[in-house]
Motif scaffolding. Structure first.
Motif, PDB file in Angstrom:
ATOM      1  N   GLN A  86       0.978  -1.380  -0.056  1.00 22.03           N
ATOM      2  CA  GLN A  86       0.131   0.405  -0.296  1.00 22.03           C
ATOM      3  C   GLN A  86       0.736   1.388  -0.027  1.00 22.03           C
ATOM      4  OE1 GLN A  86      -3.319  -0.315   3.427  1.00 22.03           O
ATOM      5  NE2 GLN A  86      -4.035  -1.813   2.647  1.00 22.03           N
ATOM      6  N   ARG A 119       0.910   4.524  -2.348  1.00 22.41           N
ATOM      7  CA  ARG A 119       0.714   5.552  -2.853  1.00 22.41           C
ATOM      8  C   ARG A 119       1.341   6.574  -3.063  1.00 22.41           C
ATOM      9  NH1 ARG A 119      -1.764   3.504   2.294  1.00 22.41           N
ATOM     10  NH2 ARG A 119       0.263   3.949   3.420  1.00 22.41           N
ATOM     11  N   ARG A 136       1.278   9.864  -5.685  1.00 22.47           N
ATOM     12  CA  ARG A 136       1.699  10.897  -5.890  1.00 22.47           C
ATOM     13  C   ARG A 136       2.364  10.433  -7.180  1.00 22.47           C
ATOM     14  NH1 ARG A 136       1.970   9.336  -0.154  1.00 22.47           N
ATOM     15  NH2 ARG A 136       4.283   9.598  -0.303  1.00 22.47           N
TER      16      ARG A 136
END
Length: 923
Positions: A270, A274, A278
């Protein structure tokens, strides 16, 4: 061939012949805009490798000067003969279509209206061409007026399905309908092109176009566009005739196939996901900013030209891209498509793009035909360059392209110099009326004597009358022998008696004394103008002429009343003509005694004499005979004899014969008692009696003489009561019904006692399309600074009609507001402002203020100078006309001069009312 076929092979089994005609050699057929360019666009769509992918060798496209009988018929014959049993043949035609005896005709480029059977493509020829066609399918598409009529007149090849798959005729309209084109193209063909190009998906199976789907789409699309036009376009419904076994496949888009896309997804932690999100968002945002900056640079650093049917627009931006406030309209110029080079992208509906560093003038110039280039030189104020370009274009074009040559000839004449007199004289002999008129106008500007000689050489036959009537508007003061002799010849030309009033107008304008003969008058209304002319320029003083005519009227009345040797029958036509002239002149004394005189018992009063005359006429004719003449004589007697009023009394039964009576008394007493004391009679339903005392009642009396009593009282009762200062009682019914003149008079009547109320009532109809009289009415109600402020406040609200807003701003706005309208990028707003500009007294100041903002200030400066000179001369002519003649003079100007702008017409009407009706001027 019934079954299946490879999609990529469908185009190889299709043959296409496309014919589009926008321009015609015979001027009897009006020019079309969209036919030729849309035909070429349809051909390109059919050959598109990513679309229908029909090979070039299978598609023939002929348009305009290639679409002749000698080329189209062999082309169709070859296509029909070469078609094999596994192919389909598509034939498309766009242009004019006409019914002929026993058939239907498609109009080609070289078709002659006088010989359609031999020079058009007829239904009989199509029957012969396609009757033996072996193609499995034949589709004929017609985008022309009444194309369905072809199926009615060519049943042989349309109904022979037999072993074939289909024989179909698809028409853009029914047999009794027209096929329409708008500024966006043909109402029918543009939707057909959308289907062929693949931009319109019409079936559940992408890329496959079956006939029933195509027909349903075209009917829906055409019907929706006709409905959206809001009544501007009559009905048009695509229909078909013919037959087919199964719903045939017509087009296949080979590029519209689905490709399988395989996607593989791997699982990550995870936190890693992420971080990658970004990073990805940051990269996308950066790319978007870079793309947005590049997008803005592309839009900001370019401009492009886009041609419409009537104008060419200049936009800041890039074609096909919009956003960030782009594209921005910079300017529209009145450059029509016929002024654009045929090979220019603008001629084909495409845009021409240029960087902002390139001058707009140069970019536009390069896309124009010789006529367009000459026109642009005129706009730039370079008349000699315009003249040379037009002359060179005439030599290059020659007689092969008559329409283009005529445009160039007119531009050459408009900019000709004294060195061109010989060539202008040659152009004045041409058969093209527009060329002749341009040449005569140039000659009149350069050498009036030569222009009159050229005009006289054309003769005075009836087929030349239009040229002469236009030429009469060219002559200006001072008058000379050449002009005077020409006017006398024109007046006496046997074929031109109905145009003698045009001679009178020219004589007034040029201050030219000619031999006007009242016996040449084609109608009695002309006699008043003759009398006015004699009394202002013909050498007689108004008072002397009025006394002479008054004496002849009195003597003629005496002869008729005595009824000696049938004098009534012989002298009444003479009396009629004398009265018409007398009504137009200053009023002399009464032609008979005003009251009974004890010293002259044998000489009855005017009332008694009129009764004698009426009794004589009743004895020699029916009571209805000489009705108009009796009424006009009564009007003259009432206008010249003090204390005399005319009563027109209708019979008890509607439509029965009314009677005329002269009474003596005070006009105000009679009318006021009639209009106000009869409290049970609404003002808008007066039908029991009427009155007449002034010569300006001529037109209503003619209505009355024709038995139109309702039209008579409606057209004059309100004006008469207003002039008598009768209080404006219940006048609301007049505001919403009746003639435009009646409504104007109702508002003015109310203004006599309640000016502010009348102004508010008028402005309440600012968005009423039926209130066409509003600009003119407001010029009459604009009496002070407060009125002007009220009008301008109303214009700050919502005005649905931008043309009306522009007209009113031009009439009443500040100089800066008008200058802004004159510099508008929209050509229709500029044109409306110019049309109303010369109503203003400060025309020159407004022009000076507007000039810096104009794209081509030199051209507009010349226009404003010409407008001011023209306006000042008309104003001076009206100012020099005496009050008693100003009504006749202004009517001649308004009726017979078509060179008056809307603003000038409003000024003439306002000035005339002020001088004849005592309408208040602006404080």
């Amino acid at each position: 061939m019934r079954g299946s076929v490879q999609a990529t092979a469908f185009g190889d089994l299709t043959r296409v012949v496309l014919v589009g005609v926008s321009h015609f050699e015979d001027e009897a057929f009006w020019e079309l805009k969209a036919c030729a360019p849309e035909t070429e666009r349809l051909g390109a769509a059919l050959k598109d490798p990513a679309g229908c992918r029909i090979p070039d060798r299978n598609v023939d496209v002929v348009v305009d000067d290639r679409a002749t009988v000698d080329q189209v018929i062999p082309l169709l014959q070859a296509a029909s003969s070469a078609a094999t049993p596994d192919q389909i043949l598509i034939v498309y035609f766009a242009g004019h279509g006409e019914k002929i005896e026993g058939g239907f005709a498609l109009i080609l480029h070289d078709t002659r209206q006088a010989d359609l059977a031999r020079t058009a493509l007829t239904s009989a020829q199509l029957d012969r061409i396609f009757s033996g066609c072996k193609a499995r399918g034949l589709l004929m598409v017609l985008d022309c007026c009444g194309g369905a009529a072809l199926a009615e007149n060519a049943p042989a090849f349309m109904q022979q399905v037999g072993q074939h798959d289909f024989r179909i005729l698809l028409s853009a309209s029914r047999a009794d309908q027209s096929s329409w084109e708008t500024s966006r193209g043909s109402v029918f063909t543009k939707h057909l092109i959308d289907v062929v190009e693949g931009t319109a998906q019409i079936s559940a199976t992408p890329g496959q176009v079956y006939f029933n789907d195509l027909l349903r789409h075209l009917r829906n699309s055409v019907g929706e566009e006709i409905a959206n036009a809001g009544g501007a376009l009559p009905p048009q419904e695509p229909v078909f005739n013919g037959g087919y076994v199964d719903d045939p496949l017509i087009f296949v888009h080979t590029g519209e196939t689905l490709k399988q896309i395989r996607v593989k997804v791997q699982r990550y932690s995870q936190s890693y996901v992420r971080a990658r999100i970004r990073f990805t968002v940051l990269i996308i945002a950066s790319l978007l900013l870079i793309g947005l900056a590049g997008f803005w640079l592309v839009l900001d650093q370019h401009y492009y030209l886009q041609a419409g049917d009537r104008s060419t627009a200049v936009y800041h931006g890039y074609p096909g891209l919009s956003g960030l406030g782009y594209p921005k309209l910079l300017w529209t110029a009145e450059v029509q498509r016929n002024f654009i080079k045929p090979d220019s992208p603008l001629a084909n509906g495409e845009a021409v793009v240029a960087r902002r560093t390139q001058p707009v003038f140069a970019t536009l110039f390069n896309e124009l035909s010789p006529a367009g280039q000459s026109l642009v030189w005129v706009w730039a104020g370079r008349k000699e360059d315009a003249r040379r370009r037009a002359k060179a274009g005439m030599d290059a074009v020659g007689a092969g392209r008559p329409n283009e040559w005529a445009e160039l000839a007119q531009l050459f004449a408009a900019n000709a110099t004294a060195a061109d007199l010989t060539q202008l004289a040659e152009l004045s002999r041409h058969q093209n009326v527009s060329v002749v008129q341009a040449a005569l106008q140039a000659l009149a500007r350069l050498d009036r004597t030569e222009s009159i000689k050229a005009l006289s050489r054309r003769g005075f036959e009836m087929n030349q009358v239009g040229i002469h009537l236009e030429a009469l508007k060219l002559w200006d003061r001072p008058c000379d022998d050449a002009l005077r002799n020409y006017l006398n010849k024109f007046e006496r030309a046997p074929s031109y008696s109905q145009f003698v009033r045009a001679t009178l107008v020219t004589a007034f304008e040029a201050h030219c004394v000619v031999d006007l003969d009242p016996l040449l008058a084609a109608d009695l209304a002309y006699l008043g103008a003759v009398a006015t002319y004699w009394a202002t320029q013909g050498g007689e003083t108004p008072a002397a002429l009025a006394r002479n005519i008054q004496g002849e009227i009195g003597a003629t009345i005496t002869r008729i009343a005595a009824d000696e040797a049938g004098a009534a029958q012989k002298d009444f036509p003479i009396l009629e003509r004398l009265v018409e002239m007398g009504l137009a002149l200053p009023k002399a004394d009464c032609p008979v005694a005003a009251v009974d005189s004890p010293a002259a018992p044998g000489r009855p009063s005017v009332v008694g004499r009129f009764g004698q005359l009426t009794a004589v006429l009743d004895r020699v004719s029916s009571p209805t005979a000489f009705r108009h003449e009796r009424t006009r004589l009564a009007a003259y007697l009432a206008a010249t004899c003090k204390g005399v009023t005319v009563f027109l009394i209708p019979a008890e039964q509607l439509g029965a014969q009314w009677s005329i009576a002269l009474v003596q008394g005070t006009e105000r007493q009679i009318v006021t008692q009639f209009a106000l004391d009869a409290g049970n009679i609404p003002i808008d339903a007066v039908q029991l009696a009427e009155y007449i005392t002034a010569p300006d009642q001529a037109a209503p009396l003619q209505q009355l003489a024709a038995g139109n009593l309702d039209g008579y009282w409606k057209s004059r009762i309100v004006r008469k009561l207003r002039l008598l200062k009768v209080p404006a009682a219940p006048i609301e019914p007049f505001f919403s019904r009746g003639e435009l003149e009646l409504q104007v008079e109702a508002y003015l009547w109310q203004a006599a006692s309640d000016h502010d109320g009348a102004l508010r009532a008028a402005l309440a109809r600012l968005n009423d399309p039926a209130a066409e009289f509003l600009p003119g009415l407001l010029t009459l109600l604009d009496t002070d600074a407060n009125s002007r402020a009220v009008i301008m406040r109303a214009l700050t609200g919502a005005v649905s009609d931008e043309a009306r807003r522009t007209a009113l701003i031009t009439l009443f706005g500040t100089k800066a507001q008008v200058a802004e309208r004159l510099a508008s990028p929209q050509s229709d707003i500029r044109a409306t402002a110019v049309d109303y500009l010369d109503f203003r007294d400060d025309l020159v100041d407004v022009a000076a203020l507007a000039q810096p903002a104009l794209v081509m200030p030199t051209f507009f400066s010349a226009n404003f100078t010409s407008m001011a000179s023209h306006r000042d001369r008309i104003r001076a002519d009206l100012a020099s006309t005496p009050d008693w003649a100003v009504g006749v003079r202004s009517k001649l100007m308004l009726d017979l001069r078509n060179d008056l702008s809307s603003g000038m017409r409003l000024w003439i009407d306002r000035e005339t009312r002020r001088r004849t009706e005592g309408l208040p001027g602006r404080q």
